[in-house]
Design a protein around this motif. Sequence first.
Motif, mmCIF file in Angstrom:
data_model
loop_
_atom_site.group_PDB
_atom_site.id
_atom_site.type_symbol
_atom_site.label_atom_id
_atom_site.label_comp_id
_atom_site.label_asym_id
_atom_site.label_seq_id
_atom_site.Cartn_x
_atom_site.Cartn_y
_atom_site.Cartn_z
ATOM 1 N N ALA A 43 -26.431 -36.440 -93.805
ATOM 2 C CA ALA A 43 -27.063 -37.690 -94.271
ATOM 3 C C ALA A 43 -26.133 -38.882 -94.137
ATOM 4 N N ASP A 44 -25.778 -39.535 -95.250
ATOM 5 C CA ASP A 44 -25.010 -40.780 -95.166
ATOM 6 C C ASP A 44 -23.530 -40.585 -95.517
ATOM 7 N N THR A 45 -23.035 -39.343 -95.394
ATOM 8 C CA THR A 45 -21.593 -39.102 -95.554
ATOM 9 C C THR A 45 -20.902 -39.290 -94.206
ATOM 10 N N GLY A 90 -19.093 -40.154 -101.937
ATOM 11 C CA GLY A 90 -18.395 -41.230 -101.220
ATOM 12 C C GLY A 90 -19.363 -42.391 -101.031
ATOM 13 N N HIS A 91 -20.453 -42.124 -100.316
ATOM 14 C CA HIS A 91 -21.515 -43.126 -100.129
ATOM 15 C C HIS A 91 -22.221 -43.347 -101.464
ATOM 16 N N THR A 92 -22.619 -42.251 -102.102
ATOM 17 C CA THR A 92 -23.018 -42.279 -103.520
ATOM 18 C C THR A 92 -22.162 -41.222 -104.234
ATOM 19 N N THR A 146 -30.601 -35.382 -100.102
ATOM 20 C CA THR A 146 -29.141 -35.525 -100.038
ATOM 21 C C THR A 146 -28.571 -36.524 -101.045
ATOM 22 N N HIS A 147 -29.310 -37.611 -101.296
ATOM 23 C CA HIS A 147 -28.850 -38.600 -102.278
ATOM 24 C C HIS A 147 -30.007 -39.501 -102.685
ATOM 25 N N HIS A 148 -29.766 -40.344 -103.675
ATOM 26 C CA HIS A 148 -30.873 -40.988 -104.392
ATOM 27 C C HIS A 148 -31.428 -42.256 -103.750
ATOM 28 N N HIS A 149 -30.827 -42.761 -102.680
ATOM 29 C CA HIS A 149 -31.290 -44.033 -102.135
ATOM 30 C C HIS A 149 -32.760 -43.987 -101.711
ATOM 31 N N GLY A 150 -33.419 -45.135 -101.904
ATOM 32 C CA GLY A 150 -34.859 -45.223 -101.667
ATOM 33 C C GLY A 150 -35.277 -44.791 -100.273
ATOM 34 N N ASP A 151 -34.431 -45.071 -99.282
ATOM 35 C CA ASP A 151 -34.788 -44.711 -97.908
ATOM 36 C C ASP A 151 -34.563 -43.226 -97.618
ATOM 37 N N HIS A 152 -34.287 -42.440 -98.654
ATOM 38 C CA HIS A 152 -34.181 -40.982 -98.501
ATOM 39 C C HIS A 152 -35.157 -40.233 -99.417
ATOM 40 N N VAL A 153 -35.742 -40.950 -100.380
ATOM 41 C CA VAL A 153 -36.614 -40.266 -101.359
ATOM 42 C C VAL A 153 -37.999 -40.910 -101.490
HETATM 43 FE FE LIG Z 1 -27.892 -44.150 -98.424
#
Ligand SMILES: [Fe+2]
Length: 255
Positions: free
Chosen positions: A132-134, A113-115, A55-62
């Motif tokens: 995810a984080d939206t 928005g979040h990223t 969903t997005h690039h943050h470390g806790d998702h990839v």
């Molecule tokens: Fe995030």
Amino acid sequence: MAVRVDQFMCRSDNFGALVHDDESGRTLLIDAPEEAPILAAIERTGWKPELLLITHHHGDHVEANLALKQRFGLTIVGPKGEAAKIPGIDQSVSEGDAIPFGRETISVLDTPGHTAGHISYLFPDSHVLFAADTLFALGCGRLLECKPPVMFESLQKLAALPLETRVYCGHEYTQANARFALTVDPTNSALKERSAEIDRLRAGGKATLPTTIGLELSTNPFLRWHDPVIRKNLGMEKAADVEVFAEIRKRKDVF
Ligand SMILES: [Fe+2]
């Protein structure tokens, strides 16, 4: 028949999710926060993922992308807007792209928005959304890379989905979100009831997700910018919707 979802905890408060289509026998994974709990979920369900949707690039998702790719040879799909930051990405997607999965065709929604490049995945026949984080239960993601109008537009898009849509989110933040929601919408009886139910679930160590679009529309202040009571509580009766949203987000940032 709808896809089946197995949701499980990773790290301290992240969710991972396996999605399985019984007819085709196919499985995919939404985000890769941590390898060990994902492997445990695969072992428990017997569902071996062939696709990983990021969903997005943050470390806790990839974090587990490369390890899982090596182990299962899975194809990694991720947001076009931040493809360079997604380890092991094979295919980048954005709004309007479709991903075939068994009998269902997954729709990609741009939800920045979040990223700035955050995307969400919608299973339109099963009425399942991975936001995810939206959008969180009773909350929304922090605006780390975007201004309020960008997130406002993303949330409007999600708010327009069918009420019965089941929403899976990136984190178990609901209890803290409920405490904040009650400060801007203290007389909302649906919110008060939900908050009590959340406390019961958390006391029993249970997840508060998934939620539904219908439940969020009646209780989540980040989708209730039009509500006269919230506006009155904020002293913003005549403000534009996006300004009300921005003020709620600002207050939550320092709550
Ligand atoms: Fe995030």
